[in-house]
Each structure stands twice: as structure tokens, then as C-alpha cells.
Design a protein around this motif. Structure first.
Motif, short mmCIF file in Angstrom:
data_model
loop_
_atom_site.label_atom_id
_atom_site.label_comp_id
_atom_site.label_asym_id
_atom_site.label_seq_id
_atom_site.Cartn_x
_atom_site.Cartn_y
_atom_site.Cartn_z
N THR A 27 -8.35 10.20 -4.65
CA THR A 27 -8.12 8.94 -4.28
C THR A 27 -9.96 8.56 -4.17
OG1 THR A 27 -7.87 7.39 -2.44
CG2 THR A 27 -8.32 9.17 -1.63
N ASP A 76 -5.25 -0.58 -5.12
CA ASP A 76 -4.13 -1.33 -4.24
C ASP A 76 -5.01 -2.34 -4.22
OD1 ASP A 76 -2.54 -1.74 -2.38
OD2 ASP A 76 -3.78 -0.06 -0.86
N LEU A 120 -7.37 3.37 -6.08
CA LEU A 120 -8.88 2.58 -6.19
C LEU A 120 -8.48 1.86 -4.77
CD1 LEU A 120 -11.47 2.20 -5.21
CD2 LEU A 120 -11.10 0.70 -7.34
N ASP A 121 -8.24 1.95 -3.31
CA ASP A 121 -7.93 1.42 -2.11
C ASP A 121 -8.65 -0.10 -2.20
OD1 ASP A 121 -7.56 0.13 0.36
OD2 ASP A 121 -8.08 1.97 1.36
N GLY A 136 -12.86 2.93 3.29
CA GLY A 136 -12.15 3.47 4.88
C GLY A 136 -13.34 4.87 4.72
N ASP A 142 -8.27 -2.53 -0.76
CA ASP A 142 -8.92 -3.34 0.43
C ASP A 142 -10.08 -3.15 1.49
OD1 ASP A 142 -8.18 -5.38 2.27
OD2 ASP A 142 -5.90 -5.02 3.09
N PRO A 202 -8.58 -0.82 4.51
CA PRO A 202 -8.65 0.40 4.41
C PRO A 202 -7.31 1.45 4.73
CG PRO A 202 -10.22 0.22 4.80
CD PRO A 202 -10.32 -0.56 5.43
N SER A 203 -6.17 0.88 3.60
CA SER A 203 -5.25 2.02 4.47
C SER A 203 -4.63 3.50 3.87
CB SER A 203 -3.69 1.29 4.88
OG SER A 203 -3.09 1.13 3.31
N GLN A 204 -5.51 3.60 2.70
CA GLN A 204 -5.02 5.31 1.63
C GLN A 204 -5.08 5.86 2.41
OE1 GLN A 204 -3.02 4.64 -0.16
NE2 GLN A 204 -2.74 2.78 -0.17
N SER A 240 1.11 -1.01 -0.01
CA SER A 240 0.06 0.21 0.25
C SER A 240 0.62 1.04 -0.37
CB SER A 240 -0.85 0.05 1.09
OG SER A 240 -1.98 -1.27 0.80
N SER A 260 -11.61 5.21 -1.14
CA SER A 260 -12.16 3.95 -0.53
C SER A 260 -12.69 3.49 0.36
CB SER A 260 -10.50 4.28 0.78
OG SER A 260 -10.30 3.05 1.76
#
Length: 362
Positions: A170, A212, A132-133, A174, A135, A139-141, A112, A172
Motif C-alpha cells: 500500500t 481508493d 493506492l490511497d 498519509g 484520498d 487518507p485513511s488506509q 475506503s 498513501s
């Protein structure tokens, strides 16, 4: 006065080290003109490389001035990113020219962090970039890009605007959930959520969209590689044998579904002591180079185990933006240029130039 053929011959001797092709055969030479020994030319690269433009211009100018009869040369270097073909049968996403998957078979290898810095490096080189995150579970982005806590808006209750920071867009999961709330979802729900995040986000016009991916070769990875038009994949690993075993599985998965491997990034390749400067390959050495040789792909770069990379990512300003002139940022930009150059020599996608044929009964 010099003939244009002599000028073209001089330019044909200059080979772009990132593509391995000379500027003439790569069709980078445009508007070559000469009048009374004054030469002008445009060099149009197929990948973003703002950091190399000045050096290329100087190299081309020297080659042209060496041609008998040339007393001055004016060189303009620019970049033009075009859409490239993806897996057979998949149309490109609207407005997005190239989609790059950043993957690893194993977690904890810095994928990441690498994805964030590569996206920022491509933007620093002059491209329009989205990240694009993918995960869903971790999610960490949002944290890495310094936008944690922000929420996207919807202009029509159907689509959402991406969050922008550091010059990239971005999206996510998240942004849409409570950060303390675990995602207790089964595979189908996760893949559906990811597909919606990708397709319902108003990305606009992008040269590159980086995805990601979470570690592994499960539902999310298969869904993306089979249903999303991927231009290519970048594999991130560390030198240790355990990480390489999983990275090889990830690479083979992309090969099976027809996604080209753009190269391998070796993370944490060497540790340099901040006190004494001693360099030690604590995770082993040469692993990614052997893997690249085994699969006939390119080792894009090796990144050190450096405290600043972790600190910068945790603070929401990855190394490329925190220390843009630093050594670490330079490594990420070199890798980003290689990735983009590998894409530039791929087959272009011309589907947008053909009319849609509709058959109907009348």
C-alpha cells in the motif's frame, strides 16, 4: 476407453457461475489426458479463487467419472491472472496487470473500508495486490491497514518502497505527512502528488492494483480516469436515494471516459440489532439493485451495517483478516471473486508481446 471428445463434451456442460461460460469455451481446460480410463486435467481459471478450487475440482471430477469408461479422474485447479485492456491509447503500468478504481459519488458510504477489504480478499484468494490511497485530503488506509506511523524508504532518492502488511502493498500520502497537518492544496498540486505516488512507488509485479478514490467527480477522479490505465471501476453506495444520486454521477463519469463499470457494491444495506437480531433497512432497500438494472451492470454484493466492520477497520485489521472464516469476510471474498471474474472475461492486453517500432533517420 473414452474418447477425448467425450471428455470435452462432459466438461462443456459445466458452467462457471461467475463468468457464465463453460470451462471449455472459456479455454480453462488444459492438458486433458486419458490412459486406460484414468483421466487427468488442469482447470486454469482467469481470476483468483482459492476458496473455490476444491469445489470446482470435485465438480469436474464427478462430471468426468460419469463418462462411460472412466474409472478415475485427477483434477488440478489453479488460477492465472493476465493483463487486460484499459482505456484506448493508454499503455499499462509496468508490472501491474490490472488497475481497479473503487469509487463513490458521496462520502461516508464506506468506500475506503470496502476498498481495503476487497484488496485483502483478492490477496486471500491468491492474487498479488496493491492498494493506492488516492484520498489526498483525508487518507485513511494507513490506519485501516494497521500501518499508521510507518514511513516508506527510498532506495535511490527517486522512488519509494510501498508499505506491506496483511499480505498486500500500500501507498498513501498519509505515510509522508504529519497526521495532524491538513493538506491545504489546490487541485493541480493534488493531482501532481497523486500521479507521483502512483508512478514513483516500486509496486513490483501485481495482479491487481486497487485505487481508493476520494468521493466526487473532480480533478483527482478525472486525472486518474484519463491518464491512468484503468481496467474497470467498482461503485460503492448505500441504499438511500441521496447516496444513489451521487453514485450515478460517478458511474456516468467513468462511462464518459471509457472506463468499464465492473459492478456496484451496496454498503450498509441492512442493520441487524446485536441485542435482539431484528433486521431493519434503515437506509432504505433495493436502491443499488435498481441502479444496476438502470445501467445494465451487476450488483456485486450487499454488505450489512455491522459493528464488527467498523471496529475491525479502526483497529487496523479489516474483517477479511480479523475474522477470515466469518460471514462478513465471506461476503467480501464473494464480491472480490465477482470483480476478478468480470475482469477475466474482458479483452486481454497483448501489447507486451509486440516489439516496439522505432523510426529514425539514418
Amino acid at each position: 476407453m473414452p474418447e477425448l471428445s467425450a471428455l470435452q463434451s462432459a466438461l462443456a456442460q459445466l458452467v462457471d457461475p461467475l463468468t457464465g461460460r463453460d470451462y471449455v469455451s472459456a479455454k480453462c481446460v488444459r492438458n486433458l489426458k486419458q490412459e486406460d480410463g484414468a483421466v487427468s486435467v488442469d482447470i486454469v481459471l482467469g481470476y483468483p479463487a482459492a476458496g473455490r478450487h476444491a469445489g470446482i475440482a470435485a465438480e469436474v471430477e464427478a462430471a468426468l467419472r460419469a463418462v462411460p469408461g472412466v474409472h478415475s479422474a485427477r483434477v488440478n485447479v489453479s488460477s492465472q491472472v493476465v493483463a487486460h485492456a484499459a482505456q484506448r491509447g493508454l499503455p499499462l503500468l509496468s508490472g501491474i496487470k490490472n488497475v481497479i478504481a473503487v469509487a463513490s459519488g458521496k462520502g461516508g458510504v464506506g468506500k475506503s473500508t470496502t476498498a481495503a477489504n476487497l484488496a485483502l480478499a483478492l490477496a486471500a484468494e491468491g492474487a498479488t495486490v496493491g492498494l493506492l490511497d488516492a484520498d489526498i485530503y483525508g487518507p485513511s488506509q494507513p490506519t485501516m491497514l494497521g500501518v499508521a506511523g510507518r514511513q516508506p524508504v527510498s532506495p535511490d532518492n527517486k522512488h519509494i518502497e510501498p508499505i506491506e502488511n496483511h499480505g498486500i502493498k500500500t501507498m498513501s500520502i498519509g505515510f509522508l505527512i504529519d497526521p495532524e497537518q491538513p493538506m491545504v492544496w489546490r487541485g493541480p498540486m493534488v493531482t501532481q502528488a497523486l500521479t507521483q505516488l502512483l508512478n514513483d512507488t516500486l509496486w513490483g509485479e501485481l495482479d491487481y492494483l486497487l485505487i481508493d478514490l476520494p468521493p466526487g467527480t473532480g480533478d483527482i477522479q478525472l486525472t486518474l480516469s484519463q491518464k491512468v490505465p484503468l481496467t474497470g471501476a467498482v461503485i460503492v453506495t448505500t441504499p438511500q436515494d441521496i447516496a444513489l444520486l451521487d453514485a450515478r454521477k460517478g458511474l456516468k463519469m467513468f462511462e464518459k471516459v471509457g472506463v468499464p463499470i465492473l459492478g456496484i457494491v451496496e454498503n450498509m444495506s441492512i442493520h441487524i440489532c446485536s441485542n435482539c437480531g431484528h433486521a431493519e433497512p434503515i437506509f432504505g432497500e433495493g436502491g443499488a439493485a435498481r441502479m444496476s438494472a438502470d445501467y445494465g451492470t451487476e450488483l456485486l454484493g450487499q454488505l450489512p451495517l455491522d459493528l464488527s466492520i467498523r471496529l475491525n477497520a479502526d483497529s487496523g485489521t479489516p474483517s477479511v483478516v480479523a475474522e477470515p472464516e466469518g460471514r462478513i469476510a465471506g461476503l467480501y471474498r464473494d464480491i472480490a471473486r465477482k470483480v476478478a471474474a468480470r475482469i477475466a472475461v474482458k479483452a486481454q492486453d497483448f501489447s507486451a508481446k509486440f516489439p516496439k517500432i522505432v523510426i529514425s533517420n539514418t
